[in-house]
Write a protein that holds these residues in place. Sequence first.
Motif, PDB file in Angstrom:
ATOM      1  N   VAL A 193      11.994   2.470  -2.859  1.00 42.84           N
ATOM      2  CA  VAL A 193      12.291   2.215  -2.989  1.00 42.84           C
ATOM      3  C   VAL A 193      11.734   1.281  -3.895  1.00 42.84           C
ATOM      4  CG1 VAL A 193      14.675   0.234  -4.092  1.00 42.84           C
ATOM      5  CG2 VAL A 193      15.232   1.968  -2.564  1.00 42.84           C
ATOM      6  N   VAL A 194      10.576   0.597  -3.314  1.00 42.41           N
ATOM      7  CA  VAL A 194      10.149  -0.747  -3.635  1.00 42.41           C
ATOM      8  C   VAL A 194       8.768   0.240  -4.695  1.00 42.41           C
ATOM      9  CG1 VAL A 194       8.248  -2.391  -3.241  1.00 42.41           C
ATOM     10  CG2 VAL A 194       9.863  -2.395  -1.856  1.00 42.41           C
ATOM     11  N   GLY A 195       8.561   1.481  -4.728  1.00 38.87           N
ATOM     12  CA  GLY A 195       7.656   2.631  -5.156  1.00 38.87           C
ATOM     13  C   GLY A 195       7.995   2.569  -6.935  1.00 38.87           C
ATOM     14  N   CYS A 196       9.675   2.679  -6.955  1.00 37.45           N
ATOM     15  CA  CYS A 196      10.349   3.091  -7.821  1.00 37.45           C
ATOM     16  C   CYS A 196      10.568   2.250  -8.840  1.00 37.45           C
ATOM     17  CB  CYS A 196      11.424   3.282  -7.122  1.00 37.45           C
ATOM     18  SG  CYS A 196      11.862   4.954  -7.196  1.00 37.45           S
TER      19      CYS A 196
ATOM     20  N   LEU B  77      12.692   2.579   7.000  1.00 36.17           N
ATOM     21  CA  LEU B  77      11.255   1.823   6.296  1.00 36.17           C
ATOM     22  C   LEU B  77      11.508   3.190   5.161  1.00 36.17           C
ATOM     23  CD1 LEU B  77       8.537   0.376   9.187  1.00 36.17           C
ATOM     24  CD2 LEU B  77      10.451  -0.568   8.123  1.00 36.17           C
ATOM     25  N   ARG B  78      11.070   4.267   5.578  1.00 39.06           N
ATOM     26  CA  ARG B  78      10.954   4.996   4.192  1.00 39.06           C
ATOM     27  C   ARG B  78      12.164   4.250   3.358  1.00 39.06           C
ATOM     28  NH1 ARG B  78       9.767   8.545   8.730  1.00 39.06           N
ATOM     29  NH2 ARG B  78       7.643   9.188   8.297  1.00 39.06           N
ATOM     30  N   THR B  79      13.248   4.529   3.241  1.00 37.05           N
ATOM     31  CA  THR B  79      13.980   3.776   2.377  1.00 37.05           C
ATOM     32  C   THR B  79      13.394   2.815   1.389  1.00 37.05           C
ATOM     33  OG1 THR B  79      15.946   4.529   3.608  1.00 37.05           O
ATOM     34  CG2 THR B  79      16.259   3.086   1.854  1.00 37.05           C
ATOM     35  N   VAL B  80      13.022   1.443   1.983  1.00 33.81           N
ATOM     36  CA  VAL B  80      11.973   0.774   1.999  1.00 33.81           C
ATOM     37  C   VAL B  80      11.264   0.965   1.021  1.00 33.81           C
ATOM     38  CG1 VAL B  80      10.977  -1.576   2.298  1.00 33.81           C
ATOM     39  CG2 VAL B  80      13.464  -0.901   3.301  1.00 33.81           C
TER      40      VAL B  80
ATOM     41  N   ALA C 246       1.045  -0.892  -0.417  1.00 32.58           N
ATOM     42  CA  ALA C 246      -0.286   0.149  -0.118  1.00 32.58           C
ATOM     43  C   ALA C 246       0.872   1.107   0.543  1.00 32.58           C
ATOM     44  CB  ALA C 246      -0.832   0.431   0.633  1.00 32.58           C
ATOM     45  N   ALA C 247       1.607   1.231   0.521  1.00 32.81           N
ATOM     46  CA  ALA C 247       2.955   2.548   0.860  1.00 32.81           C
ATOM     47  C   ALA C 247       3.919   2.298  -0.631  1.00 32.81           C
ATOM     48  CB  ALA C 247       3.639   2.493   1.830  1.00 32.81           C
TER      49      ALA C 247
ATOM     50  N   LEU D 195      10.731  15.196  -2.167  1.00 29.93           N
ATOM     51  CA  LEU D 195       9.193  13.644  -2.703  1.00 29.93           C
ATOM     52  C   LEU D 195       8.973  13.125  -1.251  1.00 29.93           C
ATOM     53  CD1 LEU D 195      10.171  11.257  -5.453  1.00 29.93           C
ATOM     54  CD2 LEU D 195       7.852  13.136  -5.627  1.00 29.93           C
ATOM     55  N   PRO D 196       7.516  13.511  -0.589  1.00 30.22           N
ATOM     56  CA  PRO D 196       7.503  12.607   1.089  1.00 30.22           C
ATOM     57  C   PRO D 196       7.076  11.032   0.891  1.00 30.22           C
ATOM     58  CG  PRO D 196       5.112  13.576  -0.161  1.00 30.22           C
ATOM     59  CD  PRO D 196       6.032  13.956  -1.466  1.00 30.22           C
ATOM     60  N   VAL D 197       7.536  10.680   1.171  1.00 27.86           N
ATOM     61  CA  VAL D 197       7.176   9.176   1.259  1.00 27.86           C
ATOM     62  C   VAL D 197       6.321   8.914   2.913  1.00 27.86           C
ATOM     63  CG1 VAL D 197       8.600   6.886   1.577  1.00 27.86           C
ATOM     64  CG2 VAL D 197       9.706   9.314   0.841  1.00 27.86           C
ATOM     65  N   ASP D 198       5.591   8.790   2.559  1.00 30.55           N
ATOM     66  CA  ASP D 198       4.272   7.725   3.687  1.00 30.55           C
ATOM     67  C   ASP D 198       4.366   6.409   3.550  1.00 30.55           C
ATOM     68  OD1 ASP D 198       2.294   8.103   5.123  1.00 30.55           O
ATOM     69  OD2 ASP D 198       0.752   8.774   3.829  1.00 30.55           O
ATOM     70  N   LEU D 199       4.296   6.414   4.898  1.00 29.60           N
ATOM     71  CA  LEU D 199       4.415   4.884   5.446  1.00 29.60           C
ATOM     72  C   LEU D 199       2.963   4.423   5.808  1.00 29.60           C
ATOM     73  CD1 LEU D 199       7.024   4.434   8.345  1.00 29.60           C
ATOM     74  CD2 LEU D 199       7.168   4.128   5.853  1.00 29.60           C
ATOM     75  N   VAL D 200       1.945   5.144   5.382  1.00 32.91           N
ATOM     76  CA  VAL D 200       0.662   4.528   5.833  1.00 32.91           C
ATOM     77  C   VAL D 200      -0.204   4.972   4.321  1.00 32.91           C
ATOM     78  CG1 VAL D 200      -1.761   4.820   6.779  1.00 32.91           C
ATOM     79  CG2 VAL D 200       0.209   5.906   8.345  1.00 32.91           C
ATOM     80  N   GLY D 201       0.065   3.414   3.751  1.00 33.77           N
ATOM     81  CA  GLY D 201      -0.872   3.921   2.027  1.00 33.77           C
ATOM     82  C   GLY D 201      -1.717   3.394   2.730  1.00 33.77           C
TER      83      GLY D 201
END
Length: 483
Positions: free
Chosen positions: A65-68, A59-62, A35-36, A111-117
Motif C-alpha cells: 500500500v505504501v509503495g503504491c 506487513l506485506r499489505t502495508v 526502504a521496502a 508482484l512480489p513484495v519484499d520486506l527487506v529493501g
Amino acid sequence: MTSLLADLLTRPLVDPGRTAVTIDGDSLTRAELVAAASGFARSLPGGSGPIAIQADRSLRTVVAVVGCIAAGVPFVPIAPDAGVAEREHVLTDSGATHFAGDSAPPTLTALPVDLVGAVSTADPVPRPSDSETAAILYTSGTTGVPKGVLISRSAIASGVEALAEAWQWTAADTVAHGLPLFHAHGLILGVLGSLHIGSPFAHTGSPTPANYASAGATVFFGVPTIWNRIADDPESARALRDARLLISGSAPLSVRTFERIRALTGHALIERYGMTETLIALSTRADGERRPGWVGVPLSGYTTRLRTETGDVVPADGESVGRLEVQGPSLFDGYLGLPTATEESWTEDGWFITGDLAVVDEQGFHRIVGRESVDLIKSGGYRIGAGEVEECLRNVTGVGEAVVVGVPDEDLGQRIVAFVIVDDPGGEVAPTSHFGDQLIAHVADELSWHKRPREIRFVEEFPRTPLGKVQKKVLLDDITSAH
C-alpha cells in the motif's frame, strides 16, 4: 494540509529507527518501511494501472500500500476471504493490471513484495500530485454490486489531519486495532492515518479482549462488536485504563455498552461517523462532550445539513429526522465508471447525499438513526427512525441486540418488525411471546404508541458485513419473500 505521507516518503526521516508498524508481533522501523515500500514502488512496471493488493493482516499489505502511494499508482485492497464472484467483479471493474499477494489470478501479473529493501541514497520516488487517486475502495454492495469509490491522496491527508485536530492525535501516540485491512476504518484510518501522523501502529491480531489489553497503545480503534466483548471481560477492560482514547465506529454503539466501558475503563468512548465515500465527517472530540449514542459535531473544514425527501430544512431540535448531507475535504471523487450513480449522489448545489438519517440539536451534535433506504419507516403516516426504536429495545434487560425494519403493509404502508437476540446469562429471560409482548409495551411507553413494533422475531444471529454491520436488506428480503 501536508501531502500524504510526506514526512515518511519525501523528507529526511526523523527517528528512522522508531517502530512504524507491528502486525502479529513482526515489526518494521520507519527506515525499513521506507526502504521496502520504495523498493516495491520502483519495481512497478511503467504504465501500471491500479494494483490489486491481497489485503490480509500482514506487513506485506502495508508495504504494498505504501509503495503504491509512493509510486502514485492507485491500490485496490482485496478482502482475503472474498468469494469468487466478488473477487472477480472487483478485479475486473477496477481495471487492475497487477496483483500483490498470494494466489494471483491468471489474468494478472503477480508482484512480489519484499520486506527487506535497500536503503537507497538515490533520488526519492517522485511525489505524485495530491489530486490523483490513491485508493479504489469497494462498497459493501448492500444496494447492488459493489461500487469502486475513488479516493484521492489529498482526501486521505485532509481527513486524517482533521481527525488529528479533533482527537489531539500526535506522533507521541501509539494506535492499535484488530480490524480488517481491506476497509477504510482499518487501513485508511488505522494504518495510513498513523503513518501520516507519525504515530506507531500496532495490529492486535485477532481482536480479542486479551489482545487489546496487551497492546500497550494510547489510542484504540474498534467496532461495537469488539467493545461489547471487551465489556464482557472486565479484567481486559480495566487494562485499558492507561489508554488516552478509546474510539468506536462503523456501526451504532449501544448506550449500555458505552456505559459499561466507561465504568470499567474510566473512558467515555469517542464515537464518530463516516463512510467509504466521506471518510470521517463527524466525531466527538478529545476535549469535548462525549454523549452516548451521538456521533458528535462536524470536523474542522466540514459542514452538514439535514433535509427531508422534498428538500425542506429539518429543524435542529434533536428530534426531527432528516437525510444527512455533507461537504468537506475528504469526500470521494466519484464511483469508478458510474457517472450516473456519481451524479445522483450529489445535490444540485454540491452536497453529498450520504443516504443516512440523522437528527441534530442546537449545539450541532448529531445522532445517526439509520439508512434512508431501510431505516426510514413510514407507518400510519408517521416518519420513524429505526435506530431510535432499536436503542430503546437494547436498553431492556435480556436484550443483547435488536434490529428494526419496516415491512410493507397494506394498511399502515409499513409495519415495524423487530429482530431480537436474547442475551441473559442468568436464564431469567426467554425468547417467548410473553417477553415479546413486554418489549412491544416497553417501546410504546418509552417512545410512543405509533413507534412500537407490531411483531418481535427472536433470532440467534444477524447477517453481517465483514465489519459487523447488520445487513438489514437480507432480513427484509427474507420476510418479504416468505409472503
